[in-house]
Motif scaffolding. Sequence first.
Motif, PDB file in Angstrom:
ATOM      1  N   ARG A   4       0.818  -1.217   0.000  1.00 37.85           N
ATOM      2  CA  ARG A   4       0.000   0.000   0.000  1.00 37.85           C
ATOM      3  C   ARG A   4       0.857   1.275   0.000  1.00 37.85           C
ATOM      4  N   ASP A   5       2.017   1.217   0.656  1.00 37.90           N
ATOM      5  CA  ASP A   5       2.890   2.390   0.697  1.00 37.90           C
ATOM      6  C   ASP A   5       3.392   2.751  -0.698  1.00 37.90           C
ATOM      7  N   THR A   7       1.766   1.788  -3.685  1.00 34.88           N
ATOM      8  CA  THR A   7       0.645   2.138  -4.560  1.00 34.88           C
ATOM      9  C   THR A   7       0.068   3.510  -4.217  1.00 34.88           C
ATOM     10  N   LYS A   8       0.096   3.859  -2.930  1.00 31.10           N
ATOM     11  CA  LYS A   8      -0.419   5.178  -2.530  1.00 31.10           C
ATOM     12  C   LYS A   8       0.397   6.287  -3.182  1.00 31.10           C
ATOM     13  N   ARG A   9       1.729   6.112  -3.247  1.00 35.39           N
ATOM     14  CA  ARG A   9       2.584   7.130  -3.851  1.00 35.39           C
ATOM     15  C   ARG A   9       2.277   7.263  -5.356  1.00 35.39           C
ATOM     16  N   GLU A  11      -0.518   6.445  -6.892  1.00 38.89           N
ATOM     17  CA  GLU A  11      -1.880   6.926  -7.128  1.00 38.89           C
ATOM     18  C   GLU A  11      -2.083   8.371  -6.680  1.00 38.89           C
ATOM     19  N   SER A  12      -1.156   8.907  -5.894  1.00 40.52           N
ATOM     20  CA  SER A  12      -1.218  10.333  -5.590  1.00 40.52           C
ATOM     21  C   SER A  12      -0.813  11.143  -6.813  1.00 40.52           C
ATOM     22  N   PHE A  13      -0.006  10.541  -7.679  1.00 46.26           N
ATOM     23  CA  PHE A  13       0.395  11.185  -8.935  1.00 46.26           C
ATOM     24  C   PHE A  13      -0.593  10.870 -10.054  1.00 46.26           C
ATOM     25  N   PRO A  15      -4.081   9.060 -10.069  1.00 43.13           N
ATOM     26  CA  PRO A  15      -5.206   8.370  -9.418  1.00 43.13           C
ATOM     27  C   PRO A  15      -5.860   7.341 -10.341  1.00 43.13           C
ATOM     28  N   CYS A  99       0.238   0.751 -13.981  1.00 44.07           N
ATOM     29  CA  CYS A  99      -0.148   2.160 -14.004  1.00 44.07           C
ATOM     30  C   CYS A  99      -0.267   2.549 -15.478  1.00 44.07           C
TER      31      CYS A  99
END
Length: 263
Positions: A4-5, A7-9, A11-13, A15, A99
């Motif tokens: 998750r750490d 994928t979160k990075r 998806e912040s760029f 989504p 992505c």
Amino acid sequence: MKIRDITKRIESFAPLALQESYDNAGLIVGRYDDELTGGVLLAVDVTEQVIDEALEKGCGMIITHHPIVFNAMKRFNSATVVERCVERAIKHDIALYACHTNLDAAVGGMSWRLGQMLGVEMMQPLEPSADGTGFGVVGELAKPMKIEEFFALLRTTLGCKAVRHSKVVKGEIKRIAICTGAGGSLIEQAAQSGCDVYVTADVKYNQYYLPDGRFVLCDVGHYESEYCAIDLLFDILADLSKIFSNFALYKSAKAENPMYYSL
């Protein structure tokens, strides 16, 4: 650190909400709360060679631009390369994440990166959405360039064996439209942008007539236009090493173009 750490990075760029309805971006194999064991390998596609490389490097996650699973899978019996790759990833506890069109549509995404590589400035989305994201970009070179020089720039920058293009109707060019990957659907948007050249890939035969003297349509190859995904994803994730001391990030040395040329 957890999957998750990572994928979160990403998806912040880019989504996941930006992906097209037909797409399958996101976590394809693995669980978000799984602990990441080993490093992260970046590639354009998940292939058997890339899986081998992940195992050699001890990577617990592979992040690619293209999703390994695009269509529904009905069986797992190693009959196809997709089945074999997914089976091996599951067997060896390697998470697979893609992505794709969300990275295409994000501001600063794929077409923006390719534009930067070609020296295009003042870029704006070619097909903008209301929120400022969108597919493709259009911008301008710092100074005009002869079309033959631009063809040479495409070949050297992208490693193209050849550049397919429509009839040369402009000897000197400045305004450039770009869409990485299959951008044939944006040809009219490119025309409306007032571009001198539209750089994309996977152009069909009849589409070479569509510029109709307005601009030069260039097909640089799908893989060639999207290899920049590796560097783009690396830049998005690189500073995680400042947060997680055990984070290791690798660019694949075995990513390869499935299309070959005989010259």
